[in-house]
Scaffold this active site. Structure first.
Site, PDB file in Angstrom:
ATOM      1  N   SER A   1       0.860  -1.192   0.000  1.00 32.82           N
ATOM      2  CA  SER A   1       0.000   0.000   0.000  1.00 32.82           C
ATOM      3  C   SER A   1       0.891   1.235   0.000  1.00 32.82           C
ATOM      4  O   SER A   1       1.870   1.322   0.747  1.00 32.82           O
ATOM      5  CB  SER A   1      -0.963  -0.023   1.185  1.00 32.82           C
ATOM      6  OG  SER A   1      -0.266  -0.196   2.389  1.00 32.82           O
TER       7      SER A   1
ATOM      8  N   GLY B   1      -0.292   4.423   0.392  1.00 34.14           N
ATOM      9  CA  GLY B   1      -1.052   5.544   0.929  1.00 34.14           C
ATOM     10  C   GLY B   1      -1.990   6.118  -0.119  1.00 34.14           C
ATOM     11  O   GLY B   1      -2.680   5.360  -0.816  1.00 34.14           O
TER      12      GLY B   1
ATOM     13  N   GLY C   1      -2.466   4.682  -3.762  1.00 39.18           N
ATOM     14  CA  GLY C   1      -3.047   3.386  -4.082  1.00 39.18           C
ATOM     15  C   GLY C   1      -2.155   2.227  -3.700  1.00 39.18           C
ATOM     16  O   GLY C   1      -1.538   2.258  -2.622  1.00 39.18           O
TER      17      GLY C   1
ATOM     18  N   GLY D   1      -6.007   0.542   5.547  1.00 37.86           N
ATOM     19  CA  GLY D   1      -5.286  -0.697   5.230  1.00 37.86           C
ATOM     20  C   GLY D   1      -6.145  -1.923   5.510  1.00 37.86           C
ATOM     21  O   GLY D   1      -6.104  -2.911   4.750  1.00 37.86           O
ATOM     22  N   ASP D   2      -6.944  -1.885   6.585  1.00 33.11           N
ATOM     23  CA  ASP D   2      -7.816  -3.019   6.910  1.00 33.11           C
ATOM     24  C   ASP D   2      -8.910  -3.163   5.853  1.00 33.11           C
ATOM     25  O   ASP D   2      -9.283  -4.280   5.485  1.00 33.11           O
ATOM     26  CB  ASP D   2      -8.434  -2.824   8.301  1.00 33.11           C
ATOM     27  CG  ASP D   2      -7.360  -2.655   9.378  1.00 33.11           C
ATOM     28  OD1 ASP D   2      -6.258  -3.219   9.204  1.00 33.11           O
ATOM     29  OD2 ASP D   2      -7.625  -1.957  10.368  1.00 33.11           O
TER      30      ASP D   2
END
Lengths: 308, 308
Positions: free
Chosen positions: A216, A218, A221, A247-248
């Site tokens: 990831s 941020g 993408g 992120g989850d």
């Protein structure tokens, strides 16, 4: 059914204060509590997407009772394993004057060998019924650093796809056990591999054992290196908001799309749309369903073409 | 038996962090929890002094259960009244790098009219058996601002000496109900009366209704204006340490000496020795028993001679 594992589950407590000033006294305006820990957040998003999910990990003490009480009315099924110690709290103190958040995270309960053995039994039974497994977050005190590697081997022996989302030494050991997917952020990936350049770092993580790597980046993408190809996926426009839980949500997007048999570009589009819709939601860790529906067809997924 | 009332009882939670930096994330090194709220602190010190004590007030929710569990093995008898809302937590965040404490206090449960009525019944029964009553601390949401005045009238009707230790409007209303003793600090006394000079302010508080006024002057000890005379009591030497709970220890000193039939100079000496020994103790809110024994005969209690 998708199984999420949160060995260090938490009760997420949020305080709102007028302004946080160290070495002074504050009246807390508002107190909210909700189930927390990465795997529980992933399961909540899976539930919102209409997927059956089961959460396991450890829960104990008075804080554990509160956590279970708040979890009971939600869609994820509670298969948490009792532990003698007290479930940790994470405290987010929101400063109304600046909008900033200050985070204070308790360490979590000490888990003993008999408790770990009880967890392994439960986990083994749940994995047998799972379409996919997500192993999420930090390890509580007392759990050996190779714990995720052990859980990955169990899932692979049962031919169940397994995703690992952790950091530091548990990530390093876990990667060596050949998980189907790891989802580090750029910082975690650089710490694991020693490389800052995403393509090189992801390639190194694959050589270490991960079948696929979704890093990831941020607001930019994700970057994915998989046996089927290499892609970049990005939201249509940069957004501002609270990145807590983004992120989850990406993990929930990847897993739900995997369970539905979608291919990599569709999995990545869903991950990016969900994490962007999470940044846009007013409540930390929730996602904005209307924004998700609007973003999903507009996420740009492009095969990566290496520079000549 | 000495009765202490803590309408807004609390679970005191302490976090230790390396350094508190707003807008960043912290690992909490150590988490401790103990029963809190001024009246519970007073009762704990009374217990250590060998006095029977009973604590009442409100307790509720998951935090209330933890509070009661921690209270159960301690000497004060638990006569707390159940409330539907959740008992508040107070969080002290200790910064290891500076030793500073940052305090975050939850507001406390909303108390309804039926809960207040249930409390008044319990309180009335307990007062009938009490040698003295201490009314301590802030009011939880939903309790009318004249609540302490009401409790003072009940105690006075039963001829039980009553001490009030609160601030703001509840103190103003309480003083008008003619308590036997109020124990404000210099700041609270100035806010009540508009006078900064202790003798003048204490005289004004007595005219407003308090039979006796013991004003705490921090490291300089206390100043007492009573129907029997006016005194200053001071520790033999200035001490440094954590003043948390020093005021509650002073209340325990005053009440225990009153219950033993000691005269004013002895009551004041005990209050000053106990509060000084509390500042000296390593754990916040505890007192150092050896320091107390050593200080008690050395506290200077002098009748106040007005300047000519």
């Amino acid at each position: 059914m998708i199984l999420t594992v949160t060995l260090n589950a938490a009760l997420d407590v949020t305080y709102t204060v007028d302004a946080l000033v160290p070495h002074s006294s504050h009246r807390v305006g508002e107190v909210t509590e909700r189930p927390g820990g990465k795997g529980l957040n992933v399961a909540r998003v899976l539930g919102a997407l209409g997927h059956d999910s089961v959460v396991t990990g450890f829960v104990g003490g008075a804080t554990g009772d509160v956590l279970r009480g708040l979890l009971a009315p939600l869609p994820p099924r509670d298969a948490l394993v009792p532990v003698a110690g007290n479930t940790r709290r994470t405290l987010a103190v929101i400063d109304r004057s600046t909008g900033d958040t200050t985070q204070l995270n308790e360490p979590g309960p000490q888990v003993g060998p008999a408790e770990w053995a009880a967890f392994l039994l439960t986990y083994g039974e749940l994995v047998a019924d799972a379409d996919a497994v997500a192993l999420c977050g930090s390890l509580p005190p007392g759990i050996h650093v190779g714990a995720y590697a052990e859980l990955i081997r169990t899932a692979r022996a049962a031919s169940v796809p397994v995703l690992l989302d952790t950091s530091g030494e548990p990530l390093r050991r876990g990667v060596a056990a050949r998980p189907d997917l790891v989802k580090p952020n750029a910082e975690e990936l650089a710490r694991l591999t020693g490389f800052r350049e995403p393509l090189r770092a992801a390639g190194d993580a694959r050589r270490r054992g991960a079948h696929a790597v979704v890093a990831s980046l941020g607001p930019e993408g994700v970057f994915a290196v998989t046996p089927q190809g290499t892609w970049r996926a990005a939201p249509p426009t940069a957004v501002r908001g609270n990145p807590t839980g983004a992120g989850d949500s990406a993990v929930a997007g990847l897993l739900s799309a995997l369970a539905e048999g979608l291919d990599w570009p569709e999995r990545l589009a869903r991950a990016v749309a969900l994490s962007t819709a999470t940044v846009l939601a007013p409540a930390a860790g929730e996602y904005d369903a209307a924004a998700y529906a609007e973003l999903l067809p507009r996420v740009r997924v492009e095969p990566h073409v290496p520079a000549p």
